[in-house]
Design an enzyme around this catalytic site. Structure first.
Site, PDB file in Angstrom:
ATOM      1  N   HIS A   1       0.820  -1.213   0.000  1.00  9.52           N
ATOM      2  CA  HIS A   1       0.000   0.000   0.000  1.00  9.52           C
ATOM      3  C   HIS A   1       0.857   1.268   0.000  1.00  9.52           C
ATOM      4  CE1 HIS A   1      -3.698   2.016   0.000  1.00  9.52           C
ATOM      5  NE2 HIS A   1      -4.322   1.405   0.992  1.00  9.52           N
TER       6      HIS A   1
ATOM      7  N   ASP B   1      -2.222   2.404  -4.505  1.00  8.54           N
ATOM      8  CA  ASP B   1      -3.472   2.773  -3.850  1.00  8.54           C
ATOM      9  C   ASP B   1      -4.514   1.692  -4.129  1.00  8.54           C
ATOM     10  OD1 ASP B   1      -2.404   5.134  -2.894  1.00  8.54           O
ATOM     11  OD2 ASP B   1      -2.924   6.233  -4.730  1.00  8.54           O
TER      12      ASP B   1
END
Length: 409
Positions: A380, A384
């Site tokens: 992450h 995204d």
């Protein structure tokens, strides 16, 4: 002429290795290119062969010893015969015994020999199930359990002929006793454990899921698999479809193919896809290079080659290094859903799962379709949620309509 047998030259990514198995004993005749010893590293098992015809005269690094790159592990006598080898001196100096004593003692793993010595066992009485009839620690445990009690080897040797030997219960095993055993991790298992912990600690890992209707791919495969195998000499599996779909999805979403290096993002202009393969030594991930230029037949042939090499322990270090993306197929073992762990420094990994018939709503009607859950674990820090989800949806769309891969739409 005496020749030093050295460990292979390890690449920079490998610090050292461990002597796994000696296939020859001191004084034993060897042919040129015959396997002498296996040396296990963090990634592969490297084989060291005889440089010429001759005799292995001395083992410097026994099994279990750590060796460095190009370190001497044994001395080899080129051109010598077993009758003239230095190791035969000990045999000739021994007193002549009965025909039973001349019988060759079985080869024991170091841990097995240590346990046998502790319990006073006769190695010749233990049945070996290891490679080449070698006696393993498990064989010793089974022998002890089968006997219930064991006799002391030194006492038996000193018993006069014709008398009854005194039996000493050194390590009785009673019915119902819960046996435990402790074995060291293999270097491969230890390295896998280290990298998995590293991935968990150093990445902001998250997993997104989707499901795919496998009916179109299964129908296409059923229609052409015989023609495919006849033309290309390999079977048409599902993995090649997933590799091609991932290649196209990585092209459309290049950030999934990228990696983090310090404060920089490295975008790779190629798709080298690692395919997780199970072997007797554990999970290994050989890499398909330049998959964007490979056909389905090329992919299937290479995966088949990797699988055979993995089972034989023949994968090279160069075949398992690099890679920009990984595919793991837990479905072959029956896994319905899982969250795969990243393969650093890659930023994403795709998990395939079991194909299972499930009722699905299609145009307002319920149909039974072969469905598969897909899981995409990603870093992450770099990806995204939107990018990860759209990447997984792209794979779903390509596989549910395989013609889109051909038409690039």
């Amino acid at each position: 002429m005496a020749t030093e047998i050295k460990a292979p030259t390890f690449p920079e990514s490998v610090a050292d290795g461990t002597v796994a198995t000696w296939h020859k004993k001191p004084g034993e005749q060897c042919q040129r290119d015959e396997l002498l010893v296996d040396i296990e590293t963090d990634k592969v098992v490297l084989e060291v062969v005889a440089p010429a015809d001759g005799v292995l005269s001395e083992i410097i690094k026994p099994e279990g010893e750590v060796v460095l790159s190009s370190e001497v592990v044994a001395i080899f006598e080129e051109g010598a015969s077993a009758g003239t080898a230095p190791a035969s001196v000990e045999a000739s100096a021994a007193p002549v015994a009965s025909s039973e004593a001349i019988k060759e003692e079985p080869v024991l793993h170091p841990a097995a020999r240590r346990m046998a010595d502790e319990k006073g066992l006769d190695p010749a009485a233990i049945t070996g199930t290891g490679k080449g009839g070698r006696v393993t620690k498990e064989d010793v445990v089974r022998h002890v359990e089968g006997c219930g009690q064991v006799s002391s080897a030194p006492a038996a040797a000193s018993t006069p002929v014709g008398s009854t030997p005194q039996v000493e219960a050194t390590a009785p095993v009673f019915a119902g006793e819960r046996v435990e055993k402790r074995v060291p991790m293999t270097r491969l298992r230890a390295k896998v454990a280290e990298r998995l912990v590293q991935a968990q600690q150093n990445a902001a890992m998250l997993t997104t899921f989707n499901e795919i209707n496998m009916k179109p791919v299964m129908e296409l495969r059923a229609q052409y698999k015989d023609m495919f195998e006849k033309r290309h000499g390999v079977r048409l599996g599902f993995m090649s479809f997933f590799v091609k779909a991932c290649v196209e999805a990585l092209r459309r979403h290049p950030v999934v193919n990228a990696s983090i290096d310090g404060n920089d993002i490295v975008y790779h202009g190629y798709q080298d896809i690692g395919v997780a393969v199970s072997s007797d030594r554990g999970l290994v991930v050989p890499v398909l290079r330049d998959t964007e230029d490979m056909s389905l037949a090329d992919i299937e042939a290479k995966i088949r080659e990797f699988g055979k090499k993995a089972m034989d322990g023949k994968l090279g270090i160069d075949e398992m290094t690099g890679g920009t993306f990984t595919i793991s197929n837990g479905g072959v073992f029956g896994s319905l859903l899982s969250t795969p762990i990243l393969n650093p420094p890659q930023s994403a990994i795709l998990g395939m799962h079991k194909i299972q018939d499930r009722p699905m709503a299609v145009n307002g009607k319920v149909e039974i379709l072969p469905m598969m859950y897909l899981a995409l674990s990603y870093d992450h820090r770099l990806l995204d949620g939107k990018e990860a989800v759209t990447f997984l949806v792209t794979i779903k769309e390509l596989l549910e309509d395989p013609a889109r891969m051909l038409l690039d739409v």
